[in-house]
Scaffold this motif. Structure first.
Motif, PDB file in Angstrom:
ATOM      1  N   LEU A 145      81.075 -15.471 -18.788  1.00 19.20           N
ATOM      2  CA  LEU A 145      81.958 -15.117 -17.682  1.00 19.20           C
ATOM      3  C   LEU A 145      81.119 -14.926 -16.418  1.00 19.20           C
ATOM      4  O   LEU A 145      80.028 -14.340 -16.478  1.00 19.20           O
ATOM      5  CB  LEU A 145      82.728 -13.833 -17.970  1.00 19.20           C
ATOM      6  N   ILE A 146      81.647 -15.420 -15.285  1.00 22.45           N
ATOM      7  CA  ILE A 146      80.978 -15.241 -14.004  1.00 22.45           C
ATOM      8  C   ILE A 146      81.946 -14.610 -13.006  1.00 22.45           C
ATOM      9  O   ILE A 146      83.159 -14.781 -13.118  1.00 22.45           O
ATOM     10  CB  ILE A 146      80.410 -16.563 -13.436  1.00 22.45           C
ATOM     11  N   SER A 147      81.385 -13.911 -12.046  1.00 21.19           N
ATOM     12  CA  SER A 147      82.196 -13.297 -11.001  1.00 21.19           C
ATOM     13  C   SER A 147      82.628 -14.353  -9.990  1.00 21.19           C
ATOM     14  O   SER A 147      82.069 -15.453  -9.926  1.00 21.19           O
ATOM     15  CB  SER A 147      81.393 -12.202 -10.294  1.00 21.19           C
ATOM     16  N   ASP A 148      83.619 -14.002  -9.193  1.00 20.05           N
ATOM     17  CA  ASP A 148      84.101 -14.888  -8.139  1.00 20.05           C
ATOM     18  C   ASP A 148      82.988 -15.209  -7.144  1.00 20.05           C
ATOM     19  O   ASP A 148      82.874 -16.348  -6.683  1.00 20.05           O
ATOM     20  CB  ASP A 148      85.285 -14.218  -7.423  1.00 20.05           C
ATOM     21  N   ASP A 149      82.143 -14.224  -6.815  1.00 19.65           N
ATOM     22  CA  ASP A 149      81.027 -14.465  -5.888  1.00 19.65           C
ATOM     23  C   ASP A 149      80.068 -15.513  -6.441  1.00 19.65           C
ATOM     24  O   ASP A 149      79.572 -16.369  -5.701  1.00 19.65           O
ATOM     25  CB  ASP A 149      80.262 -13.169  -5.608  1.00 19.65           C
ATOM     26  N   THR A 150      79.812 -15.465  -7.732  1.00 16.79           N
ATOM     27  CA  THR A 150      78.935 -16.459  -8.348  1.00 16.79           C
ATOM     28  C   THR A 150      79.592 -17.832  -8.311  1.00 16.79           C
ATOM     29  O   THR A 150      78.950 -18.824  -7.946  1.00 16.79           O
ATOM     30  CB  THR A 150      78.596 -16.065  -9.800  1.00 16.79           C
ATOM     31  N   LEU A 151      80.871 -17.896  -8.654  1.00 19.13           N
ATOM     32  CA  LEU A 151      81.581 -19.182  -8.626  1.00 19.13           C
ATOM     33  C   LEU A 151      81.554 -19.786  -7.232  1.00 19.13           C
ATOM     34  O   LEU A 151      81.345 -20.999  -7.079  1.00 19.13           O
ATOM     35  CB  LEU A 151      83.023 -19.029  -9.108  1.00 19.13           C
ATOM     36  N   ASN A 152      81.721 -18.965  -6.204  1.00 20.55           N
ATOM     37  CA  ASN A 152      81.712 -19.479  -4.834  1.00 20.55           C
ATOM     38  C   ASN A 152      80.370 -20.114  -4.472  1.00 20.55           C
ATOM     39  O   ASN A 152      80.330 -21.070  -3.705  1.00 20.55           O
ATOM     40  CB  ASN A 152      82.067 -18.372  -3.837  1.00 20.55           C
ATOM     41  N   LEU A 153      79.281 -19.619  -5.037  1.00 24.12           N
ATOM     42  CA  LEU A 153      77.958 -20.199  -4.778  1.00 24.12           C
ATOM     43  C   LEU A 153      77.760 -21.551  -5.459  1.00 24.12           C
ATOM     44  O   LEU A 153      77.036 -22.398  -4.958  1.00 24.12           O
ATOM     45  CB  LEU A 153      76.858 -19.254  -5.268  1.00 24.12           C
ATOM     46  N   VAL A 154      78.392 -21.741  -6.621  1.00 19.82           N
ATOM     47  CA  VAL A 154      78.121 -22.931  -7.435  1.00 19.82           C
ATOM     48  C   VAL A 154      79.312 -23.882  -7.515  1.00 19.82           C
ATOM     49  O   VAL A 154      79.279 -24.849  -8.277  1.00 19.82           O
ATOM     50  CB  VAL A 154      77.661 -22.528  -8.861  1.00 19.82           C
ATOM     51  N   LYS A 155      80.337 -23.595  -6.720  1.00 10.43           N
ATOM     52  CA  LYS A 155      81.561 -24.406  -6.740  1.00 10.43           C
ATOM     53  C   LYS A 155      81.227 -25.884  -6.553  1.00 10.43           C
ATOM     54  O   LYS A 155      80.408 -26.243  -5.724  1.00 10.43           O
ATOM     55  CB  LYS A 155      82.505 -23.945  -5.641  1.00 10.43           C
ATOM     56  N   GLY A 156      81.857 -26.720  -7.367  1.00 13.99           N
ATOM     57  CA  GLY A 156      81.612 -28.152  -7.314  1.00 13.99           C
ATOM     58  C   GLY A 156      80.464 -28.593  -8.213  1.00 13.99           C
ATOM     59  O   GLY A 156      80.331 -29.772  -8.514  1.00 13.99           O
ATOM     60  N   LYS A 157      79.641 -27.652  -8.635  1.00  8.63           N
ATOM     61  CA  LYS A 157      78.511 -27.977  -9.506  1.00  8.63           C
ATOM     62  C   LYS A 157      78.710 -27.470 -10.926  1.00  8.63           C
ATOM     63  O   LYS A 157      78.045 -27.908 -11.850  1.00  8.63           O
ATOM     64  CB  LYS A 157      77.219 -27.402  -8.926  1.00  8.63           C
ATOM     65  N   VAL A 158      79.630 -26.500 -11.077  1.00  8.06           N
ATOM     66  CA  VAL A 158      79.907 -25.897 -12.376  1.00  8.06           C
ATOM     67  C   VAL A 158      81.406 -25.949 -12.621  1.00  8.06           C
ATOM     68  O   VAL A 158      82.192 -25.646 -11.724  1.00  8.06           O
ATOM     69  CB  VAL A 158      79.412 -24.429 -12.410  1.00  8.06           C
ATOM     70  N   ASP A 159      81.794 -26.366 -13.823  1.00  6.13           N
ATOM     71  CA  ASP A 159      83.201 -26.341 -14.224  1.00  6.13           C
ATOM     72  C   ASP A 159      83.495 -24.971 -14.826  1.00  6.13           C
ATOM     73  O   ASP A 159      82.829 -24.550 -15.777  1.00  6.13           O
ATOM     74  CB  ASP A 159      83.500 -27.418 -15.268  1.00  6.13           C
TER      75      ASP A 159
ATOM     76  N   VAL B 200      82.923 -20.043 -17.790  1.00  9.91           N
ATOM     77  CA  VAL B 200      82.103 -21.238 -17.551  1.00  9.91           C
ATOM     78  C   VAL B 200      82.288 -22.218 -18.695  1.00  9.91           C
ATOM     79  O   VAL B 200      82.186 -21.850 -19.865  1.00  9.91           O
ATOM     80  CB  VAL B 200      80.608 -20.868 -17.416  1.00  9.91           C
ATOM     81  N   LYS B 201      82.564 -23.473 -18.328  1.00  9.53           N
ATOM     82  CA  LYS B 201      82.638 -24.540 -19.330  1.00  9.53           C
ATOM     83  C   LYS B 201      81.304 -25.266 -19.405  1.00  9.53           C
ATOM     84  O   LYS B 201      80.709 -25.382 -20.456  1.00  9.53           O
ATOM     85  CB  LYS B 201      83.783 -25.477 -18.994  1.00  9.53           C
ATOM     86  N   ASP B 202      80.820 -25.771 -18.280  1.00 11.52           N
ATOM     87  CA  ASP B 202      79.548 -26.484 -18.225  1.00 11.52           C
ATOM     88  C   ASP B 202      79.290 -26.876 -16.781  1.00 11.52           C
ATOM     89  O   ASP B 202      80.119 -26.634 -15.910  1.00 11.52           O
ATOM     90  CB  ASP B 202      79.582 -27.738 -19.107  1.00 11.52           C
ATOM     91  N   PHE B 203      78.188 -27.544 -16.553  1.00 11.22           N
ATOM     92  CA  PHE B 203      77.935 -28.122 -15.245  1.00 11.22           C
ATOM     93  C   PHE B 203      78.820 -29.337 -15.072  1.00 11.22           C
ATOM     94  O   PHE B 203      79.193 -29.996 -16.057  1.00 11.22           O
ATOM     95  CB  PHE B 203      76.460 -28.533 -15.097  1.00 11.22           C
ATOM     96  N   SER B 204      79.171 -29.648 -13.846  1.00 15.37           N
ATOM     97  CA  SER B 204      80.015 -30.812 -13.555  1.00 15.37           C
ATOM     98  C   SER B 204      79.235 -32.106 -13.735  1.00 15.37           C
ATOM     99  O   SER B 204      79.782 -33.110 -14.179  1.00 15.37           O
ATOM    100  CB  SER B 204      80.538 -30.745 -12.109  1.00 15.37           C
ATOM    101  N   SER B 205      77.955 -32.090 -13.398  1.00 15.39           N
ATOM    102  CA  SER B 205      77.165 -33.312 -13.392  1.00 15.39           C
ATOM    103  C   SER B 205      76.711 -33.716 -14.793  1.00 15.39           C
ATOM    104  O   SER B 205      76.258 -32.884 -15.588  1.00 15.39           O
ATOM    105  CB  SER B 205      75.962 -33.140 -12.458  1.00 15.39           C
ATOM    106  N   LYS B 206      76.819 -34.983 -15.058  1.00 15.34           N
ATOM    107  CA  LYS B 206      76.376 -35.538 -16.339  1.00 15.34           C
ATOM    108  C   LYS B 206      74.869 -35.346 -16.497  1.00 15.34           C
ATOM    109  O   LYS B 206      74.372 -35.105 -17.595  1.00 15.34           O
ATOM    110  CB  LYS B 206      76.750 -37.017 -16.415  1.00 15.34           C
TER     111      LYS B 206
END
Length: 181
Positions: free
Chosen positions: A126-140, A161-167
């Motif tokens: 689990l990640i906080s909203d602040d963390t998600l805002n930093l990594v948005k688009g890079k982490v699903d 967190v599911k995974d990183f977006s990038s293959k």
């Protein structure tokens, strides 16, 4: 004796991953590890957050790999992992008494990450909203819940967190996890 062997094996494996990802081991709390990023050296908030999430994903994968070994060693069900990640500014330094000091981090993000870890389902991050805002688009990540932890004035949105977006990130982790075998 068997439990001590399994716990030490687990903590050793998790410590190796934390250090490889650039984390600072703060302390061991039973079978838990407190790790922080950004001190003594920071790669910037975004990269520190990405490295922390990479660490958590590697830990989750390694626990799944070790589960067979633990079961063969007589620990039915093995061990599960739960991870909470929060981002923000903390006070880092030596704290304690004249008899014993520890280098540690104190502050709201430390408390929040502990609450997230406690709320995380087995083998999830689990990640906080602040963390998600930093990594948005890079982490699903999927919205998980909204909580108001003790000591916080406003609710905090939390995400699974599911995974990183990038293959490429996923492939690098797969390569990493098979290196040690």
């Amino acid at each position: 004796e068997k439990l001590a062997q399994i716990i030490n094996n687990y903590l050793s494996e998790m410590t190796t991953i934390a250090l490889e990802c650039g984390g600072t081991i703060d302390k061991f709390i039973g079978d838990a590890i407190m790790v922080f990023f950004g001190d003594p050296e920071s790669l910037g908030e975004e990269q520190d957050a990405l490295n922390c999430i990479e660490m958590a994903l590697r830990m989750k994968a390694r626990v799944n790999e070790l589960r067979e070994y633990w079961i063969r060693s007589g620990v039915t069900g093995g061990l599960d992992i739960r991870v909470g990640i929060a981002t923000g500014f903390c006070t880092v330094g030596n704290f304690g008494s004249s008899q014993r000091m520890d280098y540690t981090a104190l502050g709201g993000p430390v408390n929040l990450s502990a609450r997230l870890e406690g709320k995380a389902p087995k083998n999830e991050i689990l990640i906080s909203d602040d963390t998600l805002n930093l990594v948005k688009g890079k982490v699903d990540a999927d919205y998980f819940d909204e909580i108001t932890p003790k000591g916080f004035a406003r609710p905090v949105r939390i995400h699974l967190v599911k995974d990183f977006s990038s293959k490429q990130h996923k492939e690098n982790r797969r390569t990493y996890s098979h290196r040690g075998k």
